[in-house]
Write an enzyme that holds these catalytic residues in place. Structure first.
Site, PDB file in Angstrom:
ATOM      1  N   THR A  52       6.697  -2.427  11.148  1.00 52.73           N
ATOM      2  CA  THR A  52       6.189  -1.113  11.574  1.00 52.73           C
ATOM      3  C   THR A  52       4.682  -1.052  11.365  1.00 52.73           C
ATOM      4  OG1 THR A  52       6.676  -0.249   9.370  1.00 52.73           O
ATOM      5  CG2 THR A  52       8.306   0.211  11.082  1.00 52.73           C
ATOM      6  N   ARG A 107       1.545  -3.670  12.412  1.00 57.63           N
ATOM      7  CA  ARG A 107       0.854  -3.991  13.654  1.00 57.63           C
ATOM      8  C   ARG A 107       1.441  -5.272  14.225  1.00 57.63           C
ATOM      9  NH1 ARG A 107      -0.471   0.433  13.936  1.00 57.63           N
ATOM     10  NH2 ARG A 107      -2.538   1.358  14.142  1.00 57.63           N
ATOM     11  N   GLY A 141       6.356   4.972  14.612  1.00 56.78           N
ATOM     12  CA  GLY A 141       6.238   5.112  13.155  1.00 56.78           C
ATOM     13  C   GLY A 141       5.891   6.517  12.680  1.00 56.78           C
ATOM     14  N   HIS A 200       6.616   2.097  19.262  1.00 62.95           N
ATOM     15  CA  HIS A 200       5.559   2.535  18.318  1.00 62.95           C
ATOM     16  C   HIS A 200       5.759   4.003  17.909  1.00 62.95           C
ATOM     17  CE1 HIS A 200       1.177   1.577  16.968  1.00 62.95           C
ATOM     18  NE2 HIS A 200       1.740   2.466  16.161  1.00 62.95           N
ATOM     19  N   GLY A 242       0.845  -1.205   0.000  1.00 63.71           N
ATOM     20  CA  GLY A 242       0.000   0.000   0.000  1.00 63.71           C
ATOM     21  C   GLY A 242       0.871   1.242   0.000  1.00 63.71           C
ATOM     22  N   ARG A 243       0.308   2.351   0.509  1.00 60.09           N
ATOM     23  CA  ARG A 243       1.042   3.630   0.491  1.00 60.09           C
ATOM     24  C   ARG A 243       2.397   3.518   1.196  1.00 60.09           C
ATOM     25  NH1 ARG A 243      -4.352   5.539   1.183  1.00 60.09           N
ATOM     26  NH2 ARG A 243      -4.164   4.533   3.207  1.00 60.09           N
ATOM     27  N   ILE A 244       2.391   2.946   2.414  1.00 56.52           N
ATOM     28  CA  ILE A 244       3.648   2.915   3.184  1.00 56.52           C
ATOM     29  C   ILE A 244       4.621   1.910   2.565  1.00 56.52           C
ATOM     30  CG2 ILE A 244       4.672   2.498   5.454  1.00 56.52           C
ATOM     31  CD1 ILE A 244       1.959   3.460   6.674  1.00 56.52           C
ATOM     32  N   GLU A 263       0.660  -4.168  23.176  1.00 55.02           N
ATOM     33  CA  GLU A 263       1.340  -2.932  23.603  1.00 55.02           C
ATOM     34  C   GLU A 263       0.729  -2.400  24.899  1.00 55.02           C
ATOM     35  OE1 GLU A 263       1.403  -0.195  20.298  1.00 55.02           O
ATOM     36  OE2 GLU A 263       2.310  -1.690  19.007  1.00 55.02           O
TER      37      GLU A 263
END
Ligand code: 8YV
Length: 322
Positions: A239, A241, A290, A288, A158-160, A270
């Protein structure tokens, strides 16, 4: 609505965001930044027209089904929304929105940071120095692995995932392969090749970077079997989940040397981290981070506000996910 909409903001957000929220809404902020309990979330659903939530707010079916309820929208501060029971939100007619796009580059940067930290043993070196255990330069001290021209396997393009591919290919001359269930149209400049199966990607990659969403289909996608498909000298970066990786299986693979190293920013439970990871030298553990830049966090807040504005104006919010 003629009166100002009442909005509960579950965590302390950057100042420019909180200023805009108080300008626009009858806002209940959380300057003490204490995570809300399920009882407090129910109270927010009952008393506010909308909520701005974060990844630390587990909005389960019981909270979303509360009756009577006033809130019509949950504007999530973040792109991932696996902490919200989307089926329950839909069943109860609650609109959920997220903040896509505005945190892409910073999250991609963090994935690259983790990749380099593990490959170059940066965490290990810093720990050694701070402990006063650095006795001076040696030709064979903390030798890492070259990332230039290595193969990067991206799970979830996807985008990331694409932003990571661009950085790796253009910056480090890496060969990029990816696995993505739904076809995506990619820029040629990413130089990325699709793998027919996850197993093929795992077997070919020097670095595997996770960028898929957490869903029932991706829970423990990287389990003991998947880890066994990876090359022993490979590195896993997550990065996305924590749920996507079986943390216990990963800890065991790293402990036995079955896997060279890992860089993690997200965890299954978490803020708890599997104890088997904490004393390993070959894993980099970040809390966490990111999207944790001033720029991303302000943009995420503004985007959540924009979604509330759309909703309260009777329009379909731009980032609606339900
Ligand atoms: C956020 C994230 O820090 O956007 C996401 O999905 O994981 C992070 O960027 C977090 O979700 C804030 O709620």
């Amino acid at each position: 609505m003629s009166r100002r909409p009442r909005v509960v903001v579950t965590r302390h957000l950057p100042d420019p965001v909180e200023r805009r929220i108080t300008d626009l809404f009858d806002a209940e902020l959380n300057r003490a930044d204490m995570q809300l309990s399920p009882v407090q979330l129910v109270e927010a659903m009952r008393s506010a027209d909308g909520l701005i939530t974060t990844v630390t707010d587990g909005l389960d079916a019981a909270i979303l089904a509360v009756h009577p309820r006033r809130a019509g929208i949950v504007a999530n501060f973040g792109v991932g929304f696996n902490h919200i029971d989307i089926a329950a939100a839909t069943a109860n007619g609650i609109v959920v929105t997220n903040t896509p796009g505005v945190l892409t580059d910073d999250t991609a940067d963090l994935a690259i940071t983790l990749m380099l930290m593990v490959a170059r043993r940066a965490g290990e070196g810093e720990r050694r120095l701070r402990a006063g255990a650095w006795t001076g330069w040696r030709p064979t001290q903390l030798l890492g692995t070259r990332m230039t021209s290595a193969t990067l396997g991206i799970v979830g393009m996807g985008r990331i995932g694409q932003a990571v591919a661009r950085r790796a290919h253009q910056g480090f001359g890496m060969r990029v392969i990816y696995h993505q269930p739904n076809p995506v149209a990619l820029d040629d400049e990413l130089g990325a090749t699709a793998c027919a199966s996850l197993e093929e990607l795992l077997a070919q990659s020097d670095v595997v970077s996770i960028h898929c969403p957490a869903t029932s289909a991706t829970r423990h996608l990287i389990d003991a079997t998947a880890l066994a498909h990876m090359r022993p000298d490979a590195i896993l970066v997550n990065t996305a989940r924590g749920d996507v990786v079986d943390e216990a299986a990963l800890a065991e693979s790293l402990r036995t040397g079955r896997l060279r190293g890992a860089g993690l920013d997200v965890y299954e439970d978490e803020p708890h981290v599997h104890p088997g990871l904490l004393d390993l030298e070959n894993v980099v553990l970040l809390p966490h981070l990111g999207s944790a830049t001033q720029q991303s966090r302000v943009a995420m807040g503004m985007r959540a506000i924009d979604n509330l504005i759309d909703f309260f104006a009777g329009q379909d919010p731009r980032d609606r996910v339900t």
